[in-house]
Design a protein around this motif. Sequence first.
Motif, PDB file in Angstrom:
ATOM      1  N   ALA A 173      47.496 -52.172 -70.793  1.00  0.00           N
ATOM      2  CA  ALA A 173      46.488 -51.346 -71.017  1.00  0.00           C
ATOM      3  C   ALA A 173      46.626 -50.742 -72.366  1.00  0.00           C
ATOM      4  O   ALA A 173      45.531 -50.412 -73.022  1.00  0.00           O
ATOM      5  CB  ALA A 173      46.227 -50.236 -70.131  1.00  0.00           C
ATOM      6  N   GLU A 174      47.887 -50.694 -72.955  1.00  0.00           N
ATOM      7  CA  GLU A 174      47.937 -49.991 -74.174  1.00  0.00           C
ATOM      8  C   GLU A 174      47.860 -51.111 -75.563  1.00  0.00           C
ATOM      9  O   GLU A 174      47.798 -50.791 -76.749  1.00  0.00           O
ATOM     10  CB  GLU A 174      49.492 -49.864 -74.485  1.00  0.00           C
ATOM     11  N   VAL A 175      47.278 -52.215 -75.077  1.00  0.00           N
ATOM     12  CA  VAL A 175      46.961 -53.408 -76.162  1.00  0.00           C
ATOM     13  C   VAL A 175      45.630 -53.639 -75.876  1.00  0.00           C
ATOM     14  O   VAL A 175      44.907 -54.447 -75.335  1.00  0.00           O
ATOM     15  CB  VAL A 175      47.972 -54.584 -75.873  1.00  0.00           C
ATOM     16  N   PRO A 176      44.661 -52.788 -76.863  1.00  0.00           N
ATOM     17  CA  PRO A 176      43.271 -53.278 -76.521  1.00  0.00           C
ATOM     18  C   PRO A 176      42.608 -54.546 -76.964  1.00  0.00           C
ATOM     19  O   PRO A 176      41.486 -54.715 -76.631  1.00  0.00           O
ATOM     20  CB  PRO A 176      42.603 -51.868 -77.377  1.00  0.00           C
ATOM     21  N   GLN A 177      43.522 -54.927 -77.742  1.00  0.00           N
ATOM     22  CA  GLN A 177      43.034 -56.388 -78.116  1.00  0.00           C
ATOM     23  C   GLN A 177      43.319 -57.585 -77.361  1.00  0.00           C
ATOM     24  O   GLN A 177      43.301 -58.840 -77.422  1.00  0.00           O
ATOM     25  CB  GLN A 177      43.518 -56.921 -79.556  1.00  0.00           C
ATOM     26  N   ALA A 178      43.825 -57.330 -76.219  1.00  0.00           N
ATOM     27  CA  ALA A 178      44.361 -58.377 -75.353  1.00  0.00           C
ATOM     28  C   ALA A 178      43.320 -58.965 -74.606  1.00  0.00           C
ATOM     29  O   ALA A 178      42.142 -58.390 -74.505  1.00  0.00           O
ATOM     30  CB  ALA A 178      45.313 -57.852 -74.053  1.00  0.00           C
ATOM     31  N   ILE A 179      43.174 -60.379 -74.722  1.00  0.00           N
ATOM     32  CA  ILE A 179      42.196 -61.153 -74.489  1.00  0.00           C
ATOM     33  C   ILE A 179      41.255 -60.949 -73.316  1.00  0.00           C
ATOM     34  O   ILE A 179      42.061 -60.681 -71.974  1.00  0.00           O
ATOM     35  CB  ILE A 179      42.522 -62.731 -74.374  1.00  0.00           C
ATOM     36  N   THR A 180      40.193 -60.579 -72.813  1.00  0.00           N
ATOM     37  CA  THR A 180      39.473 -60.451 -71.728  1.00  0.00           C
ATOM     38  C   THR A 180      37.914 -61.361 -71.902  1.00  0.00           C
ATOM     39  O   THR A 180      37.757 -62.027 -72.778  1.00  0.00           O
ATOM     40  CB  THR A 180      39.078 -58.845 -71.818  1.00  0.00           C
ATOM     41  N   SER A 181      37.308 -61.173 -70.942  1.00  0.00           N
ATOM     42  CA  SER A 181      36.035 -61.844 -70.797  1.00  0.00           C
ATOM     43  C   SER A 181      35.350 -61.292 -71.981  1.00  0.00           C
ATOM     44  O   SER A 181      34.291 -62.094 -72.681  1.00  0.00           O
ATOM     45  CB  SER A 181      35.440 -61.990 -69.456  1.00  0.00           C
ATOM     46  N   GLU A 182      34.986 -60.218 -72.172  1.00  0.00           N
ATOM     47  CA  GLU A 182      34.260 -59.483 -73.045  1.00  0.00           C
ATOM     48  C   GLU A 182      34.843 -59.967 -74.490  1.00  0.00           C
ATOM     49  O   GLU A 182      33.976 -60.419 -75.386  1.00  0.00           O
ATOM     50  CB  GLU A 182      34.516 -57.856 -73.108  1.00  0.00           C
ATOM     51  N   HIS A 311      23.137 -62.026 -75.674  1.00  0.00           N
ATOM     52  CA  HIS A 311      23.766 -61.296 -74.600  1.00  0.00           C
ATOM     53  C   HIS A 311      25.063 -62.385 -73.946  1.00  0.00           C
ATOM     54  O   HIS A 311      24.857 -63.354 -74.625  1.00  0.00           O
ATOM     55  CB  HIS A 311      22.666 -61.018 -73.686  1.00  0.00           C
ATOM     56  N   TRP A 312      25.560 -61.915 -73.021  1.00  0.00           N
ATOM     57  CA  TRP A 312      26.514 -62.723 -72.282  1.00  0.00           C
ATOM     58  C   TRP A 312      26.688 -62.341 -71.088  1.00  0.00           C
ATOM     59  O   TRP A 312      26.388 -61.376 -70.606  1.00  0.00           O
ATOM     60  CB  TRP A 312      27.711 -62.597 -73.205  1.00  0.00           C
ATOM     61  N   THR A 313      27.492 -63.215 -70.392  1.00  0.00           N
ATOM     62  CA  THR A 313      27.903 -63.263 -69.069  1.00  0.00           C
ATOM     63  C   THR A 313      29.304 -63.952 -68.898  1.00  0.00           C
ATOM     64  O   THR A 313      29.550 -64.662 -69.927  1.00  0.00           O
ATOM     65  CB  THR A 313      27.007 -63.969 -68.045  1.00  0.00           C
ATOM     66  N   GLY A 314      29.897 -63.424 -67.930  1.00  0.00           N
ATOM     67  CA  GLY A 314      31.599 -63.787 -67.939  1.00  0.00           C
ATOM     68  C   GLY A 314      32.048 -63.348 -66.858  1.00  0.00           C
ATOM     69  O   GLY A 314      31.767 -62.721 -65.821  1.00  0.00           O
ATOM     70  N   THR A 315      33.490 -63.852 -66.681  1.00  0.00           N
ATOM     71  CA  THR A 315      34.306 -63.475 -65.569  1.00  0.00           C
ATOM     72  C   THR A 315      34.325 -61.945 -65.311  1.00  0.00           C
ATOM     73  O   THR A 315      34.868 -61.292 -66.321  1.00  0.00           O
ATOM     74  CB  THR A 315      35.600 -64.156 -65.660  1.00  0.00           C
ATOM     75  N   GLY A 316      34.101 -61.591 -64.209  1.00  0.00           N
ATOM     76  CA  GLY A 316      34.317 -60.178 -63.823  1.00  0.00           C
ATOM     77  C   GLY A 316      33.184 -59.425 -63.969  1.00  0.00           C
ATOM     78  O   GLY A 316      33.229 -57.931 -63.931  1.00  0.00           O
ATOM     79  N   VAL A 317      32.193 -59.701 -64.570  1.00  0.00           N
ATOM     80  CA  VAL A 317      31.124 -58.781 -64.979  1.00  0.00           C
ATOM     81  C   VAL A 317      29.744 -58.977 -64.343  1.00  0.00           C
ATOM     82  O   VAL A 317      29.658 -60.384 -63.768  1.00  0.00           O
ATOM     83  CB  VAL A 317      30.674 -58.799 -66.750  1.00  0.00           C
TER      84      VAL A 317
END
Length: 344
Positions: A173-182, A311-317
């Motif tokens: 969690a301390e790495v805000p730039q870690a890849i996510t669907s967003e 806009h976007w859609t993706g994994t986990g949203v």
Amino acid sequence: MTTPTRIGTTGLLALILGGLPNAAWATPGPAPSVTEVDSDTSGKVDGDTVSASAGGVVVFDRSKNGSGESAGAVTSTTSWNPPACYYAPKYTPKEIESQMRQVWESSAPSPEWSLKTKNYFVKGKPYKDFNKDKEGDGYWWDAYTTEGYEADPAAQDCDEMPFWVDKGDAPPAEVPQAITSEILAQLAYAEIRVPSTKVELAPEGTTKVNLPTWAWLDTAKFKPVSVTARVPLLGIEATTTAEPVALKITPGTDNAVTYPASGACQNADGSIGEPYARGKADQTPPCGVKYLRSSGDGSYKLQATVTWKIHWTGTGVNGEQDLPDGTFGAEQDVVVQEIQAVNR
């Protein structure tokens, strides 16, 4: 999972400047950027190599993107930009060991830096023997730079040492730039291309002083476009979509009146503006311009700028998530002539 640690980078930076490949992490400069253009690319682990076809961990499907010589990238209507760098899986234990041993065996690292990195990767502070006992159970994550943002100062923000993440676990969690669907959606935003904004005009090309000129978009050319970004290794993806919602008309001269007065023509019933039809000559166009003075021997540069809702859609949203609107504009020549009076 172990929290990544910052380690001094002077020695490694010297190696990078000297041209040693694949040693760009944990430095003040940007890390390498690798993307893949094919729509059917899939990530995999091939032997000891983390790969996604040509070697990139983020792959893009651009099959529904805008195309053609006149297509271009949108400009955000705010100060927002896609992330200049991000962290994602990059190495297996054997790969990162190979990289580090090349560095240690060279003459560039300082003794202090070599000691710190050996403690970090090998001697249990915090990792032991490159996590080789976890081969196949996870990946070493490292920094990538978004294509086109290599010179952006924000690309220097990803200066953590590589860190380990087990398969199925979330990155620290301390790495805000870690890849996510967003973040994938934001990277896809940077890949969006929209068609040229040349508008249809009536009269076309040449009009008359004080004659309302109708303007509209050809809806066949201005359909939604989208790009999908994926990390197959992690099973996450996001699709970013841009839809045309408004047209801004700038006549190219102060001697003109726009319809509406703001020059901003909104999307109505799936179209922007209204095509001219016979019998509407006495009507005020819902979208258009009226020139009050001739362009003489030249022409006016009418600028048409389309606003795209993104806009976007993706994994986990759940449902569509908004991103800042984007704009793309182009100029076209309009010749304005005086109405010739005939004396009888």
